[in-house]
Design a protein around this motif. Structure first.
Motif, PDB file in Angstrom:
ATOM      1  N   ALA A 188       4.342   6.949  -0.612  1.00  0.00           N
ATOM      2  CA  ALA A 188       3.539   7.248  -1.639  1.00  0.00           C
ATOM      3  C   ALA A 188       2.166   8.311  -1.198  1.00  0.00           C
ATOM      4  O   ALA A 188       1.049   7.294  -1.076  1.00  0.00           O
ATOM      5  CB  ALA A 188       2.829   6.406  -2.587  1.00  0.00           C
ATOM      6  N   SER A 240       4.051   7.947  -5.630  1.00  0.00           N
ATOM      7  CA  SER A 240       4.492   8.975  -5.126  1.00  0.00           C
ATOM      8  C   SER A 240       4.745   9.885  -6.061  1.00  0.00           C
ATOM      9  O   SER A 240       4.393   9.717  -6.989  1.00  0.00           O
ATOM     10  CB  SER A 240       6.164   8.292  -5.010  1.00  0.00           C
ATOM     11  OG  SER A 240       5.897   7.042  -4.134  1.00  0.00           O
ATOM     12  N   HIS A 280       7.771   6.128  -9.216  1.00  0.00           N
ATOM     13  CA  HIS A 280       8.730   6.006  -8.013  1.00  0.00           C
ATOM     14  C   HIS A 280       9.792   6.802  -9.022  1.00  0.00           C
ATOM     15  O   HIS A 280      10.163   6.745 -10.133  1.00  0.00           O
ATOM     16  CB  HIS A 280       8.776   4.788  -7.831  1.00  0.00           C
ATOM     17  CG  HIS A 280       9.901   3.761  -9.002  1.00  0.00           C
ATOM     18  ND1 HIS A 280      10.380   3.963  -9.528  1.00  0.00           N
ATOM     19  CD2 HIS A 280       8.958   2.952  -9.685  1.00  0.00           C
ATOM     20  CE1 HIS A 280      10.412   2.889 -10.699  1.00  0.00           C
ATOM     21  NE2 HIS A 280       9.625   1.758 -10.816  1.00  0.00           N
ATOM     22  N   TRP A 292       8.040   2.619  -0.811  1.00  0.00           N
ATOM     23  CA  TRP A 292       6.962   2.715  -1.564  1.00  0.00           C
ATOM     24  C   TRP A 292       7.740   3.305  -2.206  1.00  0.00           C
ATOM     25  O   TRP A 292       7.368   3.231  -3.910  1.00  0.00           O
ATOM     26  CB  TRP A 292       6.062   3.322  -0.918  1.00  0.00           C
ATOM     27  CG  TRP A 292       5.231   1.901  -0.582  1.00  0.00           C
ATOM     28  CD1 TRP A 292       5.761   0.497  -0.425  1.00  0.00           C
ATOM     29  CD2 TRP A 292       3.526   1.661  -0.139  1.00  0.00           C
ATOM     30  NE1 TRP A 292       4.637  -0.096   0.221  1.00  0.00           N
ATOM     31  CE2 TRP A 292       3.043   0.633   0.587  1.00  0.00           C
ATOM     32  CE3 TRP A 292       2.898   3.054  -0.248  1.00  0.00           C
ATOM     33  CZ2 TRP A 292       1.368   0.140   0.855  1.00  0.00           C
ATOM     34  CZ3 TRP A 292       1.076   2.453   0.175  1.00  0.00           C
ATOM     35  CH2 TRP A 292       1.384   1.311   0.408  1.00  0.00           C
ATOM     36  N   LEU A 293       8.708   4.969  -2.082  1.00  0.00           N
ATOM     37  CA  LEU A 293       9.336   5.566  -2.926  1.00  0.00           C
ATOM     38  C   LEU A 293      10.394   4.934  -4.267  1.00  0.00           C
ATOM     39  O   LEU A 293      10.357   5.009  -5.494  1.00  0.00           O
ATOM     40  CB  LEU A 293      10.070   6.669  -2.495  1.00  0.00           C
ATOM     41  CG  LEU A 293      10.409   7.437  -2.898  1.00  0.00           C
ATOM     42  CD1 LEU A 293       9.317   8.360  -3.997  1.00  0.00           C
ATOM     43  CD2 LEU A 293      11.107   8.447  -1.968  1.00  0.00           C
ATOM     44  N   THR A 314       9.617   1.205  -4.798  1.00  0.00           N
ATOM     45  CA  THR A 314       9.457   0.015  -5.717  1.00  0.00           C
ATOM     46  C   THR A 314       8.254   0.172  -5.953  1.00  0.00           C
ATOM     47  O   THR A 314       7.685  -0.745  -6.532  1.00  0.00           O
ATOM     48  CB  THR A 314       9.485  -0.951  -4.543  1.00  0.00           C
ATOM     49  OG1 THR A 314       8.587  -0.608  -3.066  1.00  0.00           O
ATOM     50  CG2 THR A 314      10.671  -1.684  -4.102  1.00  0.00           C
ATOM     51  N   GLY A 315       7.307   1.428  -5.964  1.00  0.00           N
ATOM     52  CA  GLY A 315       5.803   1.383  -5.765  1.00  0.00           C
ATOM     53  C   GLY A 315       5.108   0.587  -4.653  1.00  0.00           C
ATOM     54  O   GLY A 315       5.680   0.048  -3.686  1.00  0.00           O
TER      55      GLY A 315
END
Length: 480
Positions: free
Chosen positions: A125, A341, A356, A392-393, A395-396
């Protein structure tokens, strides 16, 4: 407790199903886009559990390790020890590190899917969430991402040069990143000069006039997002007083018996600190957590002068605004309300609002499909076969490195299962990425950069001095 959890996950990792291949089968080629923790943990799992696999880890920067290198606070070197494990993975003969290659510029997802049996996206992100309030673009309104990138040496942020000439910094948000920034500011240059913080950041911090740091959150102490480790560090910070507002803790103690253990421990620590609160005369700095406040307006002309807040009340743990407002003066504002992201390829099924890739358990949903009601039953119909996402891409920006490890192991296990069940059919060879005409930084190139950074650091009594110029990185990687 974190060590026990880590050991449980590593046991799960070591005892997972091994998906063997016969000697005559085609080599399974996997591309991982992103050389941060999510990418390396996935590679580690696939190497152990999928025989006859070859992994390319592709990274847009000339250097690996992502958030570990550019996100972890410089005074937390123990967290960076995971780099040793990642290095062992990268040096496995079945792995190639390909740095200085960017998705959306040097190659597309379509290119990757035609050249690999499986593609895993883990590029993280790199965008800020906004408050969307008046005057958010005033001078001296920064984001936590920018500030952390500046002192950690992420290329492109070396000229941020935050103005620390004022007396007060306001951090909007109460997560660990915000507390990291508070600690870095209030620690001072002398406490940081033996870490891997950049020299230019040290020089600016040595001239800082910031003496007061506000940490403002929209909910109450029972919902504070920082961890007990981060709070303990702030409470122990030399010549710095933590100052609580007693009214923020009304009736909090009565909830203690029903709290889960982690939340109970941190609440008890806050209450203990409040009860021991003393006059802060003679203290060089102060750290002021403030609860039940949401920013509604940044006040100032050419630069920040104050922040106006609405006072919240809690309704079933949700922050509900009241008719009461409060204005607090400040010289610098740093919002720390999360990352997002970016969509690096238009073919992706991407949730622009939440930032995401749309997925279920790491399998990327087809672009025509959305919603949480998708199941994993009909992989052929609902998912982009052979395309996965982690970190994170997917799930955030949630959790810590341990969370990322757990998630990446799970997605990597799905990849292994899909090969084993012929969802991914490795019936023909795949060529891998076409590197002709591209300036690629190999693992040997990174080792040259690493060696030079450590050499420069030794001269200054530091573990390393990070190189922030991409051109200089590339010259060193090329042996020039």
């Amino acid at each position: 407790m974190q060590l026990r959890a880590n050991n449980r996950l590593l046991k799960l990792f070591s005892t997972g199903t091994r998906f063997a291949s016969s000697a005559n089968t085609v080599q399974k080629r996997v591309c991982i886009v992103g050389a941060g923790p999510a990418g390396f943990y996935a590679a580690q799992y696939i190497l152990k559990h999928l025989d006859n696999s070859q992994i390319d880890i592709v990274e847009k920067l000339p250097v690996p390790f992502g958030l570990v290198r550019f996100g972890v606070a410089p005074d937390h070197p123990e967290v960076k020890n995971v780099i040793n494990t990642f290095t062992k993975t990268a040096e496995n003969p079945r792995v190639r590190f390909l740095g200085n290659l960017t998705l959306g510029k040097d190659f597309s997802i379509e290119d990757l899917r035609s050249r690999y049996h499986a593609v895993l996206l883990t590029y993280g992100a790199d965008k800020d969430r906004k408050l969307n309030i008046p005057n958010e673009t005033l001078t001296n309104v920064l984001s936590a991402r920018e500030f952390v990138a500046w002192y950690n040496g992420l290329p492109g942020f070396e000229n941020l040069n935050p103005d620390l000439s004022g007396r007060t910094l306001t951090l909007l948000g109460q997560g660990n990143v915000a507390v990291d920034i508070a600690r870095i500011i209030l620690s001072g240059a002398d406490e940081l000069k033996k870490t891997d913080i950049t020299e230019y950041a040290l020089e600016v911090l040595s001239r800082s006039n910031i003496k007061k740091v506000l940490l403002v959150g929209r909910r109450g102490p029972l919902q504070a997002a920082f961890t007990i480790k981060e709070l303990r560090e702030m409470l122990k910070l030399p010549r710095c007083a933590t100052v609580w507002r007693p009214e923020d803790f009304l009736n909090v103690e009565e909830y203690l018996p029903n709290l889960q253990r982690p939340r109970k421990r941190i609440t008890e620590l806050m209450l203990k600190s409040l009860s021991e609160q003393k006059n802060s005369d003679g203290i060089c700095g102060s750290f002021l957590p403030i609860f039940h406040r949401s920013p509604v307006k940044i006040i100032g002309g050419s630069r920040v002068q104050a922040v106006e807040y609405v006072v919240n009340k809690l309704v079933e743990s949700k922050a509900v605004p009241t008719n009461e407002n409060e204005t607090i003066e400040t010289d610098l504002v740093c919002r720390s309300i999360g990352y997002m992201s970016t969509n690096a390829d238009k073919s992706l099924n991407f949730d622009d609002r939440n930032g995401h890739v749309c997925n279920a358990a790491g399998r990327v949903l087809k672009k025509s499909l959305t919603g949480s009601d998708q199941t994993i039953d009909d992989i052929e119909d609902k998912y982009e076969k052979g395309l996965y996402v982690s970190g994170w891409l997917a799930t955030g920006p949630t959790g810590v490195i341990l969370t990322t490890m757990n998630g990446s192991f799970g997605v990597a296990n799905s990849i292994c299962k899909d090969f084993h069940n012929n969802v991914i059919r490795a019936s023909e060879s795949k060529p891998g990425l076409d590197l002709n005409g591209r300036r690629v930084v190999t693992w040997a190139g990174w080792q040259a950069i690493d060696k030079e950074e450590c050499r420069r650091g030794t001269q200054q009594g530091k573990p390393r001095e990070k190189i922030v110029s991409l051109d200089e990185m590339l010259r060193i990687a090329d042996g020039k």
